[in-house]
Design a protein around this motif. Structure first.
Motif, mmCIF file in Angstrom:
data_model
loop_
_atom_site.group_PDB
_atom_site.id
_atom_site.type_symbol
_atom_site.label_atom_id
_atom_site.label_comp_id
_atom_site.label_asym_id
_atom_site.label_seq_id
_atom_site.Cartn_x
_atom_site.Cartn_y
_atom_site.Cartn_z
ATOM 1 N N GLN A 119 2.653 1.237 -2.367
ATOM 2 C CA GLN A 119 2.102 0.978 -1.027
ATOM 3 C C GLN A 119 1.934 -0.519 -0.791
ATOM 4 O O GLN A 119 2.183 -1.009 0.311
ATOM 5 N N GLU A 120 1.510 -1.243 -1.818
ATOM 6 C CA GLU A 120 1.345 -2.694 -1.702
ATOM 7 C C GLU A 120 2.677 -3.358 -1.361
ATOM 8 O O GLU A 120 2.743 -4.255 -0.509
ATOM 9 N N LYS A 121 3.751 -2.936 -2.017
ATOM 10 C CA LYS A 121 5.072 -3.524 -1.769
ATOM 11 C C LYS A 121 5.582 -3.160 -0.379
ATOM 12 O O LYS A 121 6.180 -4.003 0.307
ATOM 13 N N ILE A 122 5.353 -1.932 0.053
ATOM 14 C CA ILE A 122 5.758 -1.543 1.409
ATOM 15 C C ILE A 122 5.018 -2.407 2.429
ATOM 16 O O ILE A 122 5.626 -2.945 3.365
ATOM 17 N N GLN A 123 3.716 -2.569 2.251
ATOM 18 C CA GLN A 123 2.927 -3.392 3.178
ATOM 19 C C GLN A 123 3.371 -4.850 3.122
ATOM 20 O O GLN A 123 3.446 -5.519 4.153
ATOM 21 N N GLU A 124 3.674 -5.347 1.936
ATOM 22 C CA GLU A 124 4.150 -6.726 1.777
ATOM 23 C C GLU A 124 5.434 -6.951 2.575
ATOM 24 O O GLU A 124 5.597 -7.966 3.251
ATOM 25 N N ILE A 125 6.348 -5.997 2.500
ATOM 26 C CA ILE A 125 7.608 -6.113 3.238
ATOM 27 C C ILE A 125 7.341 -6.051 4.742
ATOM 28 O O ILE A 125 7.884 -6.850 5.513
ATOM 29 N N MET A 126 6.498 -5.121 5.164
ATOM 30 C CA MET A 126 6.180 -5.012 6.592
ATOM 31 C C MET A 126 5.550 -6.315 7.093
ATOM 32 O O MET A 126 5.929 -6.805 8.169
ATOM 33 N N ASP A 127 4.622 -6.862 6.354
ATOM 34 C CA ASP A 127 3.981 -8.120 6.745
ATOM 35 C C ASP A 127 5.010 -9.243 6.837
ATOM 36 O O ASP A 127 4.985 -10.054 7.770
ATOM 37 N N HIS A 128 5.922 -9.291 5.880
ATOM 38 C CA HIS A 128 6.977 -10.299 5.893
ATOM 39 C C HIS A 128 7.866 -10.123 7.122
ATOM 40 O O HIS A 128 8.193 -11.110 7.806
ATOM 41 N N GLN A 129 8.259 -8.901 7.393
ATOM 42 C CA GLN A 129 9.126 -8.645 8.544
ATOM 43 C C GLN A 129 8.423 -8.993 9.855
ATOM 44 O O GLN A 129 9.046 -9.535 10.763
ATOM 45 N N LYS A 130 7.143 -8.690 9.945
ATOM 46 C CA LYS A 130 6.394 -9.046 11.166
ATOM 47 C C LYS A 130 6.288 -10.559 11.309
ATOM 48 O O LYS A 130 6.491 -11.083 12.402
ATOM 49 N N SER A 131 5.986 -11.255 10.223
ATOM 50 C CA SER A 131 5.792 -12.702 10.310
ATOM 51 C C SER A 131 7.114 -13.447 10.492
ATOM 52 O O SER A 131 7.121 -14.569 10.993
ATOM 53 N N SER A 132 8.218 -12.832 10.095
ATOM 54 C CA SER A 132 9.532 -13.473 10.221
ATOM 55 C C SER A 132 10.194 -13.164 11.558
ATOM 56 O O SER A 132 11.284 -13.641 11.824
ATOM 57 N N ARG A 133 9.543 -12.373 12.342
ATOM 58 C CA ARG A 133 10.103 -11.991 13.632
ATOM 59 C C ARG A 133 10.308 -13.222 14.491
ATOM 60 O O ARG A 133 9.472 -14.101 14.548
ATOM 61 N N ALA A 134 11.444 -13.264 15.159
ATOM 62 C CA ALA A 134 11.723 -14.382 16.068
ATOM 63 C C ALA A 134 10.605 -14.467 17.107
ATOM 64 O O ALA A 134 10.106 -13.434 17.570
#
Length: 171
Positions: free
Chosen positions: A147-162
């Motif tokens: 769950q931590e890794k899934i959330q980490e990826i989601m957070d990364h994808q949100k913060s990397s959003r154009a």
């Protein structure tokens, strides 16, 4: 983790990030690299559980392959939903607004991506281990890390959003 262990983990993650950039994960076992420094080739050299190493490798690779929450990612999620017989597409706005349905679909998609990546790592070398997130014992033992890794990826994808406006809820 010792400096040497950290160096081996960093080498391994970097190698697989390069593979992800090239979109060559299905053929990862045939790409030249320093097998002596690779913790996927030599999971016995890791001081943390091999599953944690493999999950880290895949999580970082997903971040490279799907770096941001954008229409391309949403199209991939919706495409997989269609393969499962779900005809309703979710718009990007639902993900940006973090509706519960969108968050569930996104999280499920990432879990499947992690599981697919783990499967592809199992064929990396003769000494690679085989992990499956659907294994009840593994899922139970590492549920928090998964769950931590899934959330980490989601957070990364949100913060990397154009940069762009996030739609407001409502009409």
């Amino acid at each position: 983790m010792t400096q040497e262990q950290e160096s081996l983990l960093q080498y391994t993650v970097s190698h697989f990030e390069d593979i992800a950039r090239q979109n060559r994960f299905p053929e990862n076992g045939s790409i030249a690299h320093d097998r002596e420094r690779c913790l996927v080739c030599h999971p016995e050299r890791a001081t943390i559980p091999p599953f944690a190493v493999y999950l880290e490798v895949i999580a970082q690779s997903v971040k490279v392959r799907r770096p941001s929450l954008d229409q391309e990612l949403v199209d991939a999620i919706n495409g997989d939903r269609q393969l499962m017989g779900i005809s309703k597409d979710l718009p990007l706005e639902d993900f940006l607004l973090e509706t519960s349905e969108a968050l569930d679909c996104w999280s499920d998609w990432l879990r499947d991506a992690l599981n697919t990546g783990l499967s592809l790592l199992s064929i990396h070398s003769p000494s690679s281990l085989d992990f499956d997130l659907d294994d009840p014992e593994l899922a139970e033992a590492f549920s928090d890390l998964i769950q931590e890794k899934i959330q980490e990826i989601m957070d990364h994808q949100k913060s990397s959003r154009a940069a762009g406006p996030v739609p407001e809820a409502g009409f």
